[in-house]
Design a protein around this motif. Structure first.
Motif, PDB file in Angstrom:
ATOM      1  N   THR A 120       0.858  -1.185   0.000  1.00 16.94           N
ATOM      2  CA  THR A 120       0.000   0.000   0.000  1.00 16.94           C
ATOM      3  C   THR A 120       0.891   1.230   0.000  1.00 16.94           C
ATOM      4  N   LEU A 121       0.303   2.390  -0.301  1.00 18.03           N
ATOM      5  CA  LEU A 121       1.089   3.616  -0.266  1.00 18.03           C
ATOM      6  C   LEU A 121       1.653   3.860   1.135  1.00 18.03           C
ATOM      7  N   GLY A 122       0.862   3.525   2.153  1.00 15.71           N
ATOM      8  CA  GLY A 122       1.320   3.723   3.524  1.00 15.71           C
ATOM      9  C   GLY A 122       2.510   2.843   3.872  1.00 15.71           C
ATOM     10  N   SER A 123       2.452   1.574   3.497  1.00 17.46           N
ATOM     11  CA  SER A 123       3.550   0.657   3.825  1.00 17.46           C
ATOM     12  C   SER A 123       4.813   1.016   3.037  1.00 17.46           C
ATOM     13  N   ILE A 124       4.638   1.439   1.792  1.00 19.63           N
ATOM     14  CA  ILE A 124       5.801   1.840   0.988  1.00 19.63           C
ATOM     15  C   ILE A 124       6.418   3.112   1.561  1.00 19.63           C
ATOM     16  N   ALA A 125       5.583   4.054   1.960  1.00 22.88           N
ATOM     17  CA  ALA A 125       6.089   5.300   2.535  1.00 22.88           C
ATOM     18  C   ALA A 125       6.892   5.025   3.808  1.00 22.88           C
ATOM     19  N   ARG A 126       6.381   4.153   4.676  1.00 21.67           N
ATOM     20  CA  ARG A 126       7.105   3.836   5.914  1.00 21.67           C
ATOM     21  C   ARG A 126       8.422   3.116   5.615  1.00 21.67           C
ATOM     22  N   ARG A 127       8.423   2.278   4.621  1.00 23.93           N
ATOM     23  CA  ARG A 127       9.636   1.516   4.289  1.00 23.93           C
ATOM     24  C   ARG A 127      10.768   2.416   3.854  1.00 23.93           C
ATOM     25  N   TYR A 128      10.459   3.475   3.114  1.00 32.07           N
ATOM     26  CA  TYR A 128      11.504   4.354   2.589  1.00 32.07           C
ATOM     27  C   TYR A 128      11.642   5.660   3.366  1.00 32.07           C
ATOM     28  N   GLY A 129      10.891   5.771   4.443  1.00 29.69           N
ATOM     29  CA  GLY A 129      11.024   6.956   5.282  1.00 29.69           C
ATOM     30  C   GLY A 129      10.521   8.228   4.644  1.00 29.69           C
ATOM     31  N   VAL A 130       9.468   8.135   3.810  1.00 26.53           N
ATOM     32  CA  VAL A 130       8.879   9.309   3.178  1.00 26.53           C
ATOM     33  C   VAL A 130       7.390   9.344   3.516  1.00 26.53           C
ATOM     34  N   SER A 131       6.737  10.432   3.138  1.00 25.18           N
ATOM     35  CA  SER A 131       5.300  10.558   3.402  1.00 25.18           C
ATOM     36  C   SER A 131       4.502  10.084   2.194  1.00 25.18           C
ATOM     37  N   VAL A 132       3.226   9.777   2.429  1.00 30.91           N
ATOM     38  CA  VAL A 132       2.339   9.369   1.337  1.00 30.91           C
ATOM     39  C   VAL A 132       2.170  10.509   0.346  1.00 30.91           C
ATOM     40  N   SER A 133       2.075  11.745   0.848  1.00 32.07           N
ATOM     41  CA  SER A 133       1.922  12.892  -0.056  1.00 32.07           C
ATOM     42  C   SER A 133       3.135  13.040  -0.964  1.00 32.07           C
TER      43      SER A 133
END
Length: 346
Positions: A310-323
């Motif tokens: 999901t966008l949320g899990s990918i964002a957390r994995r790379y240390g970035v925000s969903v936006s």
């Protein structure tokens, strides 16, 4: 006629001070001997009177404190405390008695905010220095420890076997060195300093501490199970600060240990030989090559979407925000991800 003469004689005696009460005292006059040689005061030898030369003083002082950077406009009357992180001041030379540090500090019975006393202070964020790596072209010699000035060093654990080194792993940068331990093992401060951050990161460090050190560096201790120090507490090298654990994003009990300069991490193995349980040198030279990994980390990177992403899990994995992900890829937070799709993450 006889009586007239007697009266006249008595009057003369009274007029010249026959009695002591009417006597006049005249100053004694001493005639100066013209043959006497006048005494000339001798000049004191081997005494040189000079004004205070601030530039010379700073040059001499900087040879002792090689880890500091001095500027020509240093005001010697406003030297900060031993734990100020500003590299343009003599951080090891205290001029005030620091009583307590948290969000406020008490100096000589006067309360001020920590941010007013230090050139930068934040007990919530890790990187607060706005340090531009691209403009860093100098070499900075860090005096890691110096027993002459009363500050030393220590290893962070009783034993330091490496389980994961600093570097790129799992498609992301690992900004510290992982050291094996059992939950509850003691964790020590590696240099003298002051606790700046005590916080919790659910998706990363877990329970962690950041300590600002007198040598100009900061250290981070992650995945702890218990804190033993408070924000603002001064600690010595080798002092017990926490107990190791497995909190946050962790697959097993270990200590995540980072070394940072002005908020930017670099490889701890440049400073320590963890296998031999020793520090490499008393001094460490920081150059632009020390932070070469930052340029690599900031390069474009893509993630290939897998099942369950999901966008949320990918964002957390790379240390970035969903936006950030939506802006980089021209999508919205409601967009459907396809397996095999490449998403730009930076």
């Amino acid at each position: 006629m006889r009586y007239l003469r007697l009266i006249l004689i008595c009057g003369i005696f009274l007029s010249i001070g026959l009695t002591q009460s009417n006597a006049q005292i005249f100053p004694k006059i001493i005639k100066r001997n013209s043959n006497t040689t006048p005494v000339v005061p001798q000049e004191r030898k081997n005494i040189e009177l000079r004004g205070f030369d601030q530039e010379s003083y700073l040059r001499t002082l900087s040879t002792v404190t090689d880890s500091m950077i001095f500027e020509n406009n240093v005001n010697l009357g406003k030297v900060r405390s031993i734990i100020a992180e500003d590299q343009n001041v003599m951080i090891w030379a205290p001029t005030n008695r620091l009583v307590k540090v948290s969000e406020q500090i008490q100096i000589d019975s006067i309360w001020v905010t920590a941010y007013e006393y230090f050139s930068a202070w934040d007990s919530k964020k890790i990187d607060i220095y706005d340090f531009d790596i691209k403009s860093f072209q100098d070499s900075v010699k860090i005096r890691l420890y110096d027993p002459f000035f009363g500050y030393n060093w220590s290893m962070p654990l009783d034993q330091t076997p490496i389980t994961s080194p600093f570097g790129y792993r799992w498609r992301r940068w690992h900004y510290g060195t992982d050291l094996d331990l059992n939950t509850g093992d003691p964790v020590y401060s590696t240099f003298d300093g002051i606790v700046r951050v005590r916080s919790y990161d659910r998706y990363g460090y877990g329970y962690y501490l950041v300590i600002r050190h007198k040598n100009g560096l900061e250290t981070l201790y992650g995945h702890l199970s218990k804190y033993l120090v408070e924000v603002g507490q001064e600690v010595k090298a080798g002092e017990l600060i926490a107990k190791g654990g497995n909190t946050g994003r962790s697959t097993g009990s270990h200590l995540h240990y980072e070394l940072r300069y002005r908020g930017q991490p670099f490889d701890p193995e440049n400073v320590y030989d963890f296998k031999e349980y020793r520090i490499l040198n008393q001094e460490f030279l920081l150059t632009s090559d020390t932070f070469s990994h930052v340029a690599q980390a900031r390069a474009r990177a893509y993630h290939r979407v897998k099942s369950g992403d999901t966008l949320g899990s990918i964002a957390r994995r790379y240390g970035v925000s969903v936006s950030t992900l939506t802006k980089l890829n021209g999508i919205t937070s409601r967009s459907i991800l396809r397996i095999g799709q490449n998403l730009r993450v930076r």
